[in-house]
Design an enzyme around this catalytic site. Structure first.
Site, mmCIF file in Angstrom:
data_model
loop_
_atom_site.group_PDB
_atom_site.id
_atom_site.type_symbol
_atom_site.label_atom_id
_atom_site.label_comp_id
_atom_site.label_asym_id
_atom_site.label_seq_id
_atom_site.Cartn_x
_atom_site.Cartn_y
_atom_site.Cartn_z
ATOM 1 N N GLU A 219 -17.027 -29.444 9.229
ATOM 2 C CA GLU A 219 -16.409 -30.586 8.882
ATOM 3 C C GLU A 219 -17.630 -30.711 7.533
ATOM 4 O OE1 GLU A 219 -15.541 -30.707 11.669
ATOM 5 O OE2 GLU A 219 -13.642 -30.715 10.987
ATOM 6 N N ASN A 303 -11.742 -25.414 12.628
ATOM 7 C CA ASN A 303 -11.366 -24.567 11.053
ATOM 8 C C ASN A 303 -11.992 -24.462 10.117
ATOM 9 O OD1 ASN A 303 -12.570 -27.305 12.047
ATOM 10 N ND2 ASN A 303 -12.678 -27.800 9.832
ATOM 11 N N ASP A 345 -6.351 -29.152 8.974
ATOM 12 C CA ASP A 345 -8.235 -29.503 10.679
ATOM 13 C C ASP A 345 -7.841 -28.691 11.811
ATOM 14 O OD1 ASP A 345 -10.722 -29.883 11.694
ATOM 15 O OD2 ASP A 345 -9.838 -31.793 12.131
#
Lengths: 619, 179
Positions: A219, A303, A345
């Site tokens: 992230e 991801n 994701d």
């Protein structure tokens, strides 16, 4: 006229087809209902590979998954379906911290080892003393700034033990070996840079003289990698990146992916726009399995970054897929990208359970892998071929997996696009199932999968890459999927490729599962219930209310007094429970990357906590 | 047809904040670029004269909203609810809630993970962002707050949120019912 007749003919044919399908469906349902749920056994049982067990004494628990095949199964059978109802807490231990307690306790000899969430304090408890007295305590003092780059609570998923030493990792990425007897530090090697957003939350795996650790930060636009350190000295032996040129990914002459989509030179560069691979994610924050016979490790990558898929056209290799690597050299053997160009994701870091089982009448060495995408993958672990991929969770985002090409099939109506809010995407970003691991019992042949039933709305925005800040570009809002229950425990039969039974849970399931030879399966819920069910029928046999929500991993062991114990952390947190453990605000539906909207009731149902519970039968 | 609730909210908002907006030039007057505040633990800087100019001005707050999204603040703090970094819409302010405190947090970062944006944004941009951040917790009059989100959003505009600052709610009795 002729066209009219043709149309009528087609309609008639359609009616007949629908009628036949309905009859088949009814017969099929009747067949399922007649199966006695009280004594479920798969037709030909899946088995654990022969060499999967960790060196050590039976009845101990040395790595979070229990064995290299990641089955989370124990041979202990003192606690059975008959007597589990009498389980009582034998002792408890407060860690003094209140963030998400996701780690598995380890038990070696008469000592239990615990690791807390940040600041990652390690405790050794002497199980021979009344109340399990603290033997030693180790404080690694990680950098407090690491808390700001840890996506979704400051958890640790556990440690590993081998040959007199404990191996742990701090949130800021320092791999540390401790003398298990004294708690003294033997070596310490940093492998992550928090200024770039790299952290470590996974449990290291120790096997074949290597300590294997991957980074987190998908992230934050980090470059994912897996590092192998020498068990004795802590020196880095090899590092395999998940993006970039083949030499960085450790792709060489021995790399033989099964599908054409994963073949080509330097795909880790060419499947990205420009130099986007340098911030491309593909972190390794989940589980590693090991086949000692093949000397091969298996793990999934996260991801790609950023979440906004429009900023990274291409397949985004080698994110969101499964790697098989030689444990000694790190060289890749095969890769299967389950989710090329991820849109939602949907990492591929979930547990990979190594089993030997019949597929189309022939015994195969397989990996059973509940994916974030909502499909239960069965992969051939020699080649990376997808043998089957069946939905175990509610899915609208995809229409299936093409077994010829290995390609995930997208539903165009649910693809995120700028300028439009796309609604009803299932599964939500945490997937059909997140990190919390399943258990497998060779006695029933079933895989017990604690998972989610969440959908979401999605709006894209344009993130900028600023090192050390979140790199997302998606605003999500999650909510319960069909049925309204947010969690499910599915007992999956990998041979028959369908669920044997399902247990609906109101709150999302964020705890691991444990299966035992007493035919009891354990798991915990976000409102603090620790439950035992019958492994064959799913019947609830026992439950106990702990002080806080459970996001940990249950383990079982034989205590110094000869009794079988079951131990679990209670302490809500993690992505879903961070709402409580960090005191976030549920009024923002986009909070916690959109997950708070789905669990607005959690602050009322679970207080913060951090306590270990050990249960046993009365003497 | 506006709901009576929203209509009454509007009246309250006009009464409470309307006067502020009238008093200030809605486009704002040019503000001098000055070096950011110097952080010292022992003598925190207080009552900067610029604070009122930024936080009582819809233009400044709205620009702050732009930077809040451009600088990835949403990635950690979401639209105020938090997720990686703390919530910005409640009454808990770890490092203080005044404009000066928030400007310090953005410029210099904080030890538990807040990165420093001092070298990445101008002082004026940081003051604007601070004004927007404070508007999330209703520290800024409703009339000053931005009525729409910056870009697409799955949430609702901040002007439709509860105009009262967050207070702990006593749980209702019927929570225990199992679905």
């Amino acid at each position: 006229m002729a066209r009219n007749r043709l149309a009528w003919g087609l309609l008639a044919a359609l009616v007949i087809i629908v009628a036949v399908a309905a009859v088949i469906a009814i017969i099929g349902r009747g067949d399922r209902a007649t199966q006695p749920l009280t004594a479920y056994t798969a037709p030909a049982l899946a088995k654990m590979p022969a060499a999967a067990s960790v060196p050590g004494v039976p009845g101990e628990w040395h790595i979070p998954a229990g064995d290299y095949a990641s089955t989370r199964y124990s041979d202990l059978s003192q606690i059975t379906t008959q007597n589990v109802g009498q389980l009582k807490p034998a002792f408890t231990f407060d860690t003094g911290f209140l963030k998400g307690h996701e780690a598995a306790p380890l038990i070696v000899g008469s000592t239990m080892y615990l690791i807390t969430p940040y600041p990652n304090v390690v405790y050794a408890l002497d199980l021979t003393k009344p109340g399990a007295a603290v033997k030693w305590r180790f404080d690694p003092k990680p950098d407090p700034k690491s808390q700001g780059v840890a996506c979704c609570d400051v958890v640790s998923r556990g440690m590993s033990y081998d040959n007199g030493r404990l191996f742990m990792v701090t949130l800021d990425g320092q791999v540390i070996a401790l003398d298990a007897n004294s708690g003294a530090q033997v070596w310490r090697t940093p492998i992550a840079d928090i200024s770039k957003g790299e952290t470590v939350t996974m449990a290291p795996l120790v096997a074949a003289g290597k300590v294997l650790v991957g980074d987190a930060g998908g992230e934050f636009g980090v470059r994912g990698s897996l590092t192998a350190l020498d068990e004795g000295s802590g020196k880095i032996v090899w590092r395999a990146y998940s993006t970039g040129p083949d030499k960085d990914v450790l792709i060489g002459p021995n790399f033989h992916p099964y599908y054409a989509q994963d073949r080509g030179k330097d795909l880790g560069v060419t499947s990205w726009p420009g130099e986007a691979w340098k911030q491309g994610g593909g972190t390794v924050w989940g589980w590693i399995s090991y086949d000692p016979e093949l000397r091969t490790i298996y793990y999934g990558t996260s991801n790609p970054g950023p979440w906004n898929p429009e900023q990274r056209p291409g397949d985004n290799k080698w994110t969101a897929g499964v790697f098989a690597r030689d444990i000694d050299t790190g060289q890749a053997k095969w890769f299967y990208q389950s989710n090329p160009h991820d849109l939602y994701d949907h990492d591929d870091i979930n547990e990979l359970i190594l089993l030997d089982m019949p597929v189309d009448g022939k015994m195969r060495k397989v990996i059973v892998h509940p994916g974030r995408t909502g499909y239960m993958y069965v992969l051939d672990r020699l080649t990376g071929q997808v043998l089957s991929a069946d939905p175990y969770s509610y899915i609208t985002a995809y229409t299936g997996v093409d077994l010829k090409t290995g390609r995930l099939q997208h539903n165009p109506a649910k693809e995120p696009v700028s300028g439009r809010v796309v609604r009803g995407i299932c599964p939500a970003p945490p997937g059909g199932k997140d990190w919390n691991p399943s258990a497998f019992s060779p006695r029933t042949g079933l895989v017990y999968v604690p998972h989610l039933n969440l959908c979401n709305d999605n709006a894209l925005s344009q993130p900028n890459y600023i090192p050390g800040t979140a790199y997302l570009g998606v605003e999500a809002k999650m909510y319960a999927g069909p049925g309204g229950n947010r969690g499910v425990l599915t007992a999956w039969d990998p041979v028959r490729r369908k669920a044997a039974f399902e247990i609906k849970e109101d709150l999302p399931l964020w705890s691991g599962a444990l299966a035992t030879a007493g035919d009891v399966v354990f798991y915990g819920t976000l409102d603090g219930w620790f439950k035992a069910i019958d492994a064959r029928s799913g019947k609830l046999l026992w439950k106990f209310k702990t002080e806080s929500g459970i996001v940990g991993q249950p383990v079982t062991y034989r205590g110094p007094d000869g009794r079988q114990y079951v131990a679990i952390f209670s302490g809500v947190g993690g992505w879903v429970g961070g709402l409580v453990s960090n005191g976030f605000d549920h009024r923002d539906p986009t909070g916690g990357l959109g997950i708070f909207n789905a669990v607005q009731d959690l602050p009322k149902k679970s207080p913060r906590g951090g306590r270990l519970y050990a249960f046993a039968l009365p003497r | 047809m506006p709901s009576p609730c929203r209509a009454s909210l509007l009246i309250v908002a006009l009464l409470a904040g309307g006067c502020d907006q009238m008093r200030n030039d809605p486009r704002g007057h040019p503000l001098p670029e000055t070096p950011p505040l110097v952080s010292t633990v022992l003598s925190p800087v207080r009552a900067d004269p610029r604070a009122a100019d930024y936080q009582n001005n819809a233009f400044q707050v709205s620009n702050g909203q732009l930077y809040y999204h451009w600088m990835n603040c949403t990635g950690c703090h979401s639209e105020g609810g938090g997720g990686i970094g703390p919530s910005l819409m409640d009454v808990n302010w770890r490092y203080g809630s005044t404009m000066e405190d928030v400007v310090q947090s953005i410029s210099n970062g904080r030890p538990n993970g807040m990165p420093a944006f001092g070298g990445k944004m101008t002082a004026a941009q940081i003051w604007q962002t601070a004004a927007y951040v404070r508007s999330l917790s209703q520290h800024v009059p409703q009339s000053i707050r931005s009525g729409r989100s910056e870009g697409l959003s799955v949430g609702e505009p901040s002007t439709l949120r509860d105009p009262h600052p967050y207070r702990a709610v006593t749980p209702k009795q019927d929570e225990a019912t199992v679905k």
